[in-house]
Structure formats: C-alpha cells, structure tokens
Design a protein around this motif. Structure first.
Motif, PDB file in Angstrom:
ATOM      1  N   ARG A   1       0.828  -1.212   0.000  1.00  0.00           N
ATOM      2  CA  ARG A   1       0.000   0.000   0.000  1.00  0.00           C
ATOM      3  C   ARG A   1       0.864   1.263   0.000  1.00  0.00           C
ATOM      4  NH1 ARG A   1      -3.600  -2.503   3.446  1.00  0.00           N
ATOM      5  NH2 ARG A   1      -2.447  -1.739   5.254  1.00  0.00           N
ATOM      6  N   ALA A   2       1.948   1.221   0.774  1.00  0.00           N
ATOM      7  CA  ALA A   2       2.757   2.434   0.925  1.00  0.00           C
ATOM      8  C   ALA A   2       3.507   2.806  -0.352  1.00  0.00           C
ATOM      9  CB  ALA A   2       3.750   2.255   2.078  1.00  0.00           C
ATOM     10  N   VAL A   3       3.911   1.810  -1.136  1.00  0.00           N
ATOM     11  CA  VAL A   3       4.738   2.151  -2.306  1.00  0.00           C
ATOM     12  C   VAL A   3       3.959   2.211  -3.606  1.00  0.00           C
ATOM     13  CG1 VAL A   3       6.820   1.186  -1.270  1.00  0.00           C
ATOM     14  CG2 VAL A   3       5.453  -0.222  -2.822  1.00  0.00           C
ATOM     15  N   SER A   4       2.729   1.697  -3.634  1.00  0.00           N
ATOM     16  CA  SER A   4       2.044   1.726  -4.927  1.00  0.00           C
ATOM     17  C   SER A   4       1.043   2.865  -4.987  1.00  0.00           C
ATOM     18  CB  SER A   4       1.402   0.383  -5.257  1.00  0.00           C
ATOM     19  OG  SER A   4       1.023  -0.306  -4.128  1.00  0.00           O
TER      20      SER A   4
ATOM     21  N   PHE B   1       3.618   0.884  -9.453  1.00  0.00           N
ATOM     22  CA  PHE B   1       4.271   2.169  -9.225  1.00  0.00           C
ATOM     23  C   PHE B   1       5.158   2.475 -10.419  1.00  0.00           C
ATOM     24  CE2 PHE B   1       7.134  -0.971  -7.420  1.00  0.00           C
ATOM     25  CZ  PHE B   1       8.394  -0.530  -7.808  1.00  0.00           C
ATOM     26  N   GLU B   2       5.552   3.738 -10.522  1.00  0.00           N
ATOM     27  CA  GLU B   2       6.387   4.152 -11.638  1.00  0.00           C
ATOM     28  C   GLU B   2       7.685   4.734 -11.127  1.00  0.00           C
ATOM     29  OE1 GLU B   2       4.925   6.639 -14.753  1.00  0.00           O
ATOM     30  OE2 GLU B   2       3.174   5.337 -15.076  1.00  0.00           O
ATOM     31  N   ARG B   3       8.766   4.439 -11.811  1.00  0.00           N
ATOM     32  CA  ARG B   3      10.059   5.059 -11.539  1.00  0.00           C
ATOM     33  C   ARG B   3      10.665   5.418 -12.888  1.00  0.00           C
ATOM     34  NH1 ARG B   3      13.346   4.533  -6.967  1.00  0.00           N
ATOM     35  NH2 ARG B   3      12.000   4.783  -5.172  1.00  0.00           N
ATOM     36  N   ASP B   4      11.103   6.654 -13.034  1.00  0.00           N
ATOM     37  CA  ASP B   4      11.733   7.100 -14.280  1.00  0.00           C
ATOM     38  C   ASP B   4      10.900   6.704 -15.498  1.00  0.00           C
ATOM     39  OD1 ASP B   4      13.855   8.033 -12.749  1.00  0.00           O
ATOM     40  OD2 ASP B   4      14.873   6.084 -12.837  1.00  0.00           O
TER      41      ASP B   4
ATOM     42  N   ALA C   1       7.043   0.527   7.112  1.00  0.00           N
ATOM     43  CA  ALA C   1       5.984   0.656   6.106  1.00  0.00           C
ATOM     44  C   ALA C   1       4.919   1.637   6.560  1.00  0.00           C
ATOM     45  CB  ALA C   1       5.358  -0.714   5.814  1.00  0.00           C
ATOM     46  N   VAL C   2       4.645   1.686   7.873  1.00  0.00           N
ATOM     47  CA  VAL C   2       3.587   2.598   8.324  1.00  0.00           C
ATOM     48  C   VAL C   2       4.078   4.035   8.450  1.00  0.00           C
ATOM     49  CG1 VAL C   2       2.110   0.873   9.433  1.00  0.00           C
ATOM     50  CG2 VAL C   2       3.895   1.991  10.765  1.00  0.00           C
ATOM     51  N   ARG C   3       5.364   4.217   8.845  1.00  0.00           N
ATOM     52  CA  ARG C   3       5.846   5.593   8.991  1.00  0.00           C
ATOM     53  C   ARG C   3       6.492   6.113   7.718  1.00  0.00           C
ATOM     54  NH1 ARG C   3       9.321   6.188  14.312  1.00  0.00           N
ATOM     55  NH2 ARG C   3      10.951   5.926  12.751  1.00  0.00           N
ATOM     56  N   GLY C   4       6.841   5.205   6.840  1.00  0.00           N
ATOM     57  CA  GLY C   4       7.404   5.636   5.558  1.00  0.00           C
ATOM     58  C   GLY C   4       8.922   5.680   5.509  1.00  0.00           C
ATOM     59  N   ASP C   5       9.592   5.292   6.588  1.00  0.00           N
ATOM     60  CA  ASP C   5      11.074   5.352   6.590  1.00  0.00           C
ATOM     61  C   ASP C   5      11.672   4.349   5.621  1.00  0.00           C
ATOM     62  OD1 ASP C   5      10.149   6.591   8.828  1.00  0.00           O
ATOM     63  OD2 ASP C   5      11.358   5.445  10.271  1.00  0.00           O
ATOM     64  N   GLY C   6      12.633   4.804   4.823  1.00  0.00           N
ATOM     65  CA  GLY C   6      13.459   3.887   4.029  1.00  0.00           C
ATOM     66  C   GLY C   6      12.776   3.231   2.844  1.00  0.00           C
ATOM     67  N   LEU C   7      11.555   3.659   2.540  1.00  0.00           N
ATOM     68  CA  LEU C   7      10.824   2.962   1.467  1.00  0.00           C
ATOM     69  C   LEU C   7      11.478   3.193   0.106  1.00  0.00           C
ATOM     70  CD1 LEU C   7       7.095   3.473   2.534  1.00  0.00           C
ATOM     71  CD2 LEU C   7       8.647   1.556   2.998  1.00  0.00           C
ATOM     72  N   ASN C   8      11.858   4.446  -0.144  1.00  0.00           N
ATOM     73  CA  ASN C   8      12.480   4.729  -1.447  1.00  0.00           C
ATOM     74  C   ASN C   8      13.793   3.990  -1.616  1.00  0.00           C
ATOM     75  OD1 ASN C   8      10.639   6.313  -2.797  1.00  0.00           O
ATOM     76  ND2 ASN C   8      11.224   8.146  -1.621  1.00  0.00           N
TER      77      ASN C   8
ATOM     78  N   ASP D   1      14.834   1.342  -4.398  1.00  0.00           N
ATOM     79  CA  ASP D   1      16.046   1.496  -5.200  1.00  0.00           C
ATOM     80  C   ASP D   1      16.816   0.181  -5.271  1.00  0.00           C
ATOM     81  OD1 ASP D   1      15.550   4.097  -5.768  1.00  0.00           O
ATOM     82  OD2 ASP D   1      16.874   4.933  -4.216  1.00  0.00           O
ATOM     83  N   ARG D   2      16.965  -0.464  -4.139  1.00  0.00           N
ATOM     84  CA  ARG D   2      17.685  -1.752  -4.116  1.00  0.00           C
ATOM     85  C   ARG D   2      17.000  -2.786  -4.991  1.00  0.00           C
ATOM     86  NH1 ARG D   2      21.288  -3.582   0.308  1.00  0.00           N
ATOM     87  NH2 ARG D   2      21.954  -1.618   1.248  1.00  0.00           N
ATOM     88  N   VAL D   3      15.672  -2.799  -4.897  1.00  0.00           N
ATOM     89  CA  VAL D   3      14.901  -3.741  -5.698  1.00  0.00           C
ATOM     90  C   VAL D   3      15.150  -3.484  -7.181  1.00  0.00           C
ATOM     91  CG1 VAL D   3      12.551  -4.319  -6.412  1.00  0.00           C
ATOM     92  CG2 VAL D   3      13.123  -4.210  -3.975  1.00  0.00           C
ATOM     93  N   LEU D   4      15.093  -2.206  -7.567  1.00  0.00           N
ATOM     94  CA  LEU D   4      15.247  -1.878  -8.988  1.00  0.00           C
ATOM     95  C   LEU D   4      16.666  -2.155  -9.473  1.00  0.00           C
ATOM     96  CD1 LEU D   4      13.003   1.271  -9.512  1.00  0.00           C
ATOM     97  CD2 LEU D   4      12.422  -1.147  -9.383  1.00  0.00           C
ATOM     98  N   GLU D   5      17.647  -1.992  -8.586  1.00  0.00           N
ATOM     99  CA  GLU D   5      19.024  -2.363  -8.952  1.00  0.00           C
ATOM    100  C   GLU D   5      19.110  -3.835  -9.325  1.00  0.00           C
ATOM    101  OE1 GLU D   5      21.705  -1.580  -5.692  1.00  0.00           O
ATOM    102  OE2 GLU D   5      21.184   0.560  -5.808  1.00  0.00           O
ATOM    103  N   ARG D   6      18.476  -4.646  -8.532  1.00  0.00           N
ATOM    104  CA  ARG D   6      18.510  -6.083  -8.805  1.00  0.00           C
ATOM    105  C   ARG D   6      17.776  -6.418 -10.107  1.00  0.00           C
ATOM    106  NH1 ARG D   6      20.458  -9.166  -4.767  1.00  0.00           N
ATOM    107  NH2 ARG D   6      20.931 -10.474  -6.552  1.00  0.00           N
ATOM    108  N   LEU D   7      16.713  -5.682 -10.366  1.00  0.00           N
ATOM    109  CA  LEU D   7      15.952  -5.877 -11.604  1.00  0.00           C
ATOM    110  C   LEU D   7      16.841  -5.627 -12.802  1.00  0.00           C
ATOM    111  CD1 LEU D   7      12.506  -4.085 -11.225  1.00  0.00           C
ATOM    112  CD2 LEU D   7      12.910  -6.467 -11.847  1.00  0.00           C
ATOM    113  N   THR D   8      17.541  -4.489 -12.782  1.00  0.00           N
ATOM    114  CA  THR D   8      18.370  -4.106 -13.918  1.00  0.00           C
ATOM    115  C   THR D   8      19.525  -5.079 -14.095  1.00  0.00           C
ATOM    116  OG1 THR D   8      17.929  -1.925 -13.068  1.00  0.00           O
ATOM    117  CG2 THR D   8      19.292  -2.066 -15.019  1.00  0.00           C
TER     118      THR D   8
END
Ligand SMILES: Nc1nc2c(ncn2[C@@H]2O[C@H](COP(=O)(O)OP(=O)(O)O)[C@@H](O)[C@H]2O)c(=O)[nH]1
Ligand SMILES: [Mg+2]
Length: 324
Positions: A178-181, A202-205, A297-304, A308-315
């Motif tokens: 919920r927090a990231v999408s 969600f969208e990035r770049d 996830a509830v306070r929003g810390d570190g989500l971005n 980023d780490r997830v997308l690094e692994r994707l690439t």
C-alpha cells in the motif's frame, strides 16, 4: 484475465439455431414450389451456419495454450487439464466442419427435390445437425467448465517487471504494498488463496512496475504445501523478477526472527533463479539489528531506498545488463 466467449451447452445451441431458422417464414421465388423450396433451403442454411459459426467461434476464442506466457501456462495446468481442453476444442472444431458439410449437402438435395419431399428433407437435415451437436455435448460442457476456471485468473501482466513480496503474516507486506504503490492496490482473485492477490503498481523514471502480495502462499513454511499450492508457487516463480522478503525483528508479528530466517531460506530454495532483497520492517519499533536495510511501512522510513535496491537487482538481472 481472458476474454472468453460464452459457451452454450448442446441444448442451448440447438434452441438458438432452430429458433433462428423458425423465424424465416417466407422466401422469394417465381412460383409456389420455388418459394417453398427456397424457404426450406434458407431454414437449413440458417440452422447449419448458426451451429457452424458458433462452434467455430469457441475454437478461435480460447487462448492458444501452447503460446501462453509460462506464468499463465503453469496456472492453467492446475486449473484445467490441458490435454482434455485440447480434445474438447478438437471435437468442437470437427463438429463445426461437419455442420457445414451437412448443410451444404442438404441444400443441394433440397434444391433438386420435389415439393412433396421438402418437409422430409428439411427435417432430416435438422435431425443430422441435432445429432452432431449432441455428439459433442460433453465437449461443450467441458468448455463451459474450462471457461469458468480461466476467467478467474488474475490479470497480472507478465511483461511488466514484477516484485513479489514474501514474509510471515503480519510482518507488514500489505502495508508495504500500500505504501509504495499508487492508489489502493487492487485485490485480484487468485485461484489458490482465499484472500486473492493484492496487486499494486508504481512508476520510476517513466517505467511501470507491479508489486504483488500473495497471502497464503509465501507466508508459511514450504514443506507443508500440497501439490496445487506448489504449482501456484512455481507459477509465481516464472513471474517474479525480484522477491522482496520482509523480516520483522520486533517479532510483534508473532514469529521469532529464527523462524522468519528459516522461512526466508525455504522461499529462496523455491525461487532459486530469482534475485532477493531482504529488508527489516517496523524500524519504528525496538528490535535487534540484523544488518539488513531497515524500513517502516507505516511511517514511511526507508521505502524509497528499499525500492532502489529492488530496482538495482531488476536491472542487473536483465540480459546484457540492459534495462528490460
Ligand atoms: N509499528 C509498525 N507496525 C507495522 C508496520 N508495518 C505494518 N505494521 C503493522 O503490522 C500489522 C500487520 O501488517 P500487514 O501489512 O497486514 O501485514 P501482512 O500480514 O504481512 O500483510 C498491522 O497491524 C500493521 O499496522 C511498521 O512499519 N511499523
Ligand atoms: Mg497482508
């Protein structure tokens, strides 16, 4: 997921075909005999073509099972017996051919017949069409059932990079999705869990990603799975580009960190070829640090940073290192 044609059962198809034929009440012609003959021809043609084209539309309307993305192919294998579905489609295709042939033959005969034979010939043609449809009535029933099962498949796009979220119940998977999408994640039916999957985007770049949580599948030990669940998990493995595994070091989820780490190992064992990103959720609560990135996830810390780490692994997983 699939837009499949509504499939009529044998008696419904015959009602439709003969009902349409019955609506033809006059035909053109220079004299009474010609008009009667033309009317008989029209009735047989309407009935035969309705049956032929309706059956044909079922064969065309079902997805070509051999060309499906592996995620769907694997899911469909659990839901319907692909061998039997092929057999049903083959039988229906055959019946469509036969209906057209029977129609052509009857039309030829009627065209050459005497006035007194018209009724008999028309009835004989209807009888042959009806018995053809009856012969494939079991196959039509099979298609009705297959359609029901296939329509329940979730609409997940296998071409969009996909993050699958895993971890014990109550570690915060839903809160994270919920927090990231964008917007509220959609809950899609997934034939293997009572809760369905929650699917967020969600969208990035300028690129679109999907993130899914599958309650009931990746949130308890793998050993206890039945065959169907194993196959549903195997289907997910085709779909997942990255697994995001959430730990809850506060243990307020009700599972010790040891249990959680064991679950991680067993999920990794199933998703052998998939990249994993492990993060600790509930950073706002106290808990032993384990060296993984911490988020809330509830306070929003570190989500971005987590994304980023997830997308690094994707690439880095893409062929030749190029973004897919
Ligand atoms: N304190 C705290 N609670 C959280 C956090 N994330 C989730 N929760 C809570 O943990 C419970 C379970 O969360 P949920 O997202 O439903 O977990 P799931 O079962 O893994 O989907 C809920 O009461 C959430 O409010 C967090 O970052 N901090
Ligand atoms: Mg949940």
């Amino acid at each position: 997921m699939f837009e499949l044609p509504t499939v009529l059962r044998a008696d419904e198809l015959l009602d439709k075909a003969f009902g349409r034929a019955g609506k033809a009440t006059t035909a053109k012609g220079k004299d009474r005999a010609t008009r009667s003959r033309n009317l008989a021809v029209a009735k047989v043609q309407i009935a035969g073509q309705t049956i032929g084209s309706t059956l044909r539309s079922y064969v065309k309307g079902f997805p070509s099972l051999d060309r499906l993305p592996p995620f769907y192919a694997e899911l469909i294998d659990v839901l319907v017996d692909r061998g039997r579905l092929k057999k049903h489609l083959g039988a229906v295709d055959w019946a469509a051919d036969r209906a057209e042939a029977v129609t052509r033959e009857a039309v030829r005969k009627i065209g050459r017949s005497e006035l007194g034979e018209l009724l008999t010939l028309r009835k004989a043609a209807f009888g042959r069409l009806a018995s053809l449809v009856d012969q494939v009535s079991g196959d039509l029933d099979g298609l009705v059932e297959a359609r029901k099962a296939l329509r329940r498949l979730p609409n997940i796009d296998p071409n969009v990079p996909t993050i699958v979220v895993a971890g014990y119940p109550n570690v915060g998977k839903s809160a994270f999705v919920r927090a990231v999408s964008t917007g509220r994640p959609r809950v899609a039916e997934y034939p293997f869990t009572t809760k369905g999957v929650s699917l967020g985007h969600f969208e990035r770049d300028g690129r679109r990603y999907q993130i899914i949580d599958t309650p009931g599948l990746l949130d308890r030990p793998m050993e206890k799975r039945n065959r169907i669940e194993r196959q549903a998990i195997a289907a997910l493995a085709h779909l997942a580009d990255v697994v995001l595994f959430l730990l809850d070091p506060s243990e307020t989820c009700g599972y010790t960190i040891d249990e959680q780490t064991r679950l991680l190992a067993s999920v990794q064992d199933v998703f052998r070829d998939v990249a994993f990103v492990v993060v600790e959720n509930k950073a706002d609560l106290d808990g032993p640090a384990s060296g993984h990135p911490r988020i809330s996830a509830v306070r929003g810390d570190g989500l971005n940073e987590a994304l980023d780490r997830v997308l690094e692994r994707l690439t880095s997983r893409a062929p030749g290192g190029a973004p897919r």
